[in-house]
Design a protein around this motif. Structure first.
Motif, short mmCIF file in Angstrom:
data_model
loop_
_atom_site.label_atom_id
_atom_site.label_comp_id
_atom_site.label_asym_id
_atom_site.label_seq_id
_atom_site.Cartn_x
_atom_site.Cartn_y
_atom_site.Cartn_z
N LYS A 1 11.80 53.16 17.14
CA LYS A 1 11.72 54.59 16.81
C LYS A 1 10.28 55.08 16.73
CE LYS A 1 16.16 54.16 14.51
NZ LYS A 1 16.94 54.21 13.26
N HIS B 1 22.14 57.32 20.20
CA HIS B 1 21.00 57.44 21.11
C HIS B 1 21.41 57.26 22.57
CE1 HIS B 1 19.56 56.12 17.13
NE2 HIS B 1 18.62 57.02 17.34
N LYS C 1 18.13 51.61 17.50
CA LYS C 1 18.87 52.67 18.18
C LYS C 1 20.23 52.15 18.61
CE LYS C 1 14.85 55.17 19.94
NZ LYS C 1 14.14 55.66 21.15
#
Length: 305
Positions: free
Chosen positions: A95, A263, A259
Motif C-alpha cells: 500500500k 483491490h 491487497k
C-alpha cells in the motif's frame, strides 16, 4: 513451531498441543481458564508453557468434528470477557509506493478498536456484518496475542491468524469519520497459538466460494517482512497506552493486511464463503458471510416487546 490451543469439551476447558489431524483422535489436557495465561506470564519460553499445561494433567482423547468439541480463541477469558480485539490499518508494503529506509523515524499507523474478545468467531462460524454493506473486504492478518500481568505489564504469548472482515466501501466514502462503522463486522481467528516470535514470512491464498464454486482467488502475504512498519515499533507504541495495560487483559492485535478482493474489483456478497489458506503455516481459516438485519427491523422488534 510450537503450537498450543484451547477448547471446551463436554462443558470443561482443555488445551492441546500441535495441530489436530482431521478424523484422528487428539490428546487434550484439562486446564483452568487462567492456566495458560499464567504460564505465559511466568515465562520460560514455549517448552515451559507447554509443560505447565501438560504435566500431571487429566487427559482425554477427542476426534476433530466431535459435536461436543468447541475451539476457543487463544487465551480467551470466557467468564470475565476481559479481552480486546484491535489492530492497525495501512501497514502493508503493497500500500506504499516506496520501501522504508533503515533509519526512517517511526510514525504510528492508523489504529482501531474492533470489539471484545467474546465477539471473535472460530473457523466455519458465520461472520455477521451490517445488513447493507457498501463493499466488504476480507483481510488475512497475523494476530499477536498478549496478556497483562497483575501489574499491567504486557506479556507476549504468541501469534495466530485472523480475518478482519470489514466494509472498505464505507471506509472509502469517509475515511476520517466512518472507519469505526466500517469495522463493525465480526472477526474470526484460528484457535492455534504459535508460541514463537512474530513471523517474518507468512504466505497463503484466499478463495471466495459462491454457491459451492470458486468466485475469486488470489495470493496474500502478511508476515513482518511484508509490512512497511516494524512489528516491534507498532506493538511498543500501542501497548504503552494505560488502557491497554489493564491487569489481566488479553489483547488480540491485528497487524494489517495485503491487497485483496476489493483491490481486484471483486465484491463479497451475503452467503459467500471466504477460505484463507495460510500455506506457510499449514492452517486454514474459512467462514461464511452473513449480512445482519437492518436497524429499522431491530427497532421494530424491540418496540413490539
Amino acid at each position: 513451531m510450537s503450537i498450543l490451543f484451547e477448547c471446551e469439551y463436554k462443558g470443561l476447558r482443555y488445551a492441546g498441543v500441535g495441530l489436530p489431524t482431521p478424523g484422528r483422535p487428539h490428546v487434550l489436557y484439562r486446564v483452568t481458564e487462567d492456566q495458560v495465561r499464567a504460564a505465559v506470564i511466568a515465562g520460560g519460553g514455549p517448552e515451559a508453557v507447554i509443560a505447565a499445561v501438560t504435566d500431571g494433567a487429566e487427559t482425554v482423547e477427542v476426534t476433530t468434528g466431535d459435536p461436543e468439541l468447541r475451539f476457543l480463541p487463544p487465551l480467551l477469558p470466557t467468564t470475565t470477557n476481559n479481552a480486546l480485539v484491535n489492530g492497525f490499518m495501512g501497514t502493508h508494503r503493497s500500500k506504499f509506493d516506496h520501501d522504508p529506509s533503515p533509519d526512517e523515524q517511526f510514525t504510528p499507523p492508523n489504529y482501531y478498536l474492533k470489539g471484545f474478545g467474546s465477539w471473535l468467531r472460530m473457523p466455519d462460524e458465520p461472520l455477521v456484518t451490517p445488513a447493507d454493506p457498501v463493499w466488504l473486504l476480507e483481510e488475512p492478518e497475523v494476530a499477536l496475542v498478549h496478556v497483562n500481568d497483575d501489574e499491567g505489564v504486557p506479556h507476549y504469548a504468541g501469534y495466530t491468524f485472523g480475518n478482519d472482515l470489514n466494509d472498505i466501501g464505507l471506509h472509502r466514502k469517509n475515511p476520517w469519520a466512518w472507519t469505526p462503522y466500517a469495522k463493525l463486522c465480526e472477526t474470526s481467528l484460528t484457535p492455534w497459538l504459535f508460541l514463537d516470535a512474530p513471523p517474518r514470512t507468512v504466505t497463503g491464498r484466499v478463495t471466495v466460494e459462491r454457491d459451492g464454486a470458486t468466485a475469486w482467488e488470489g495470493d496474500f502475504s502478511c508476515g513482518g517482512d511484508s509490512l512497511y512498519h516494524r512489528i516491534e515499533d507498532m506493538t511498543a507504541h500501542v501497548l504503552s497506552y494505560p488502557l491497554l495495560r489493564r491487569p489481566g487483559l488479553v489483547n488480540y492485535l491485528l497487524l494489517g493486511a495485503d491487497k485483496a478482493t476489493f483491490h481486484d474489483g471483486f465484491r463479497i456478497e451475503d452467503g459467500d464463503r471466504m477460505v484463507i489458506d495460510v500455506t506457510s503455516h499449514g492452517v486454514v481459516l474459512a467462514n461464511p458471510v452473513q449480512c445482519g438485519q437492518t436497524a429499522a427491523a431491530d427497532s421494530r422488534r424491540t418496540a413490539s416487546r
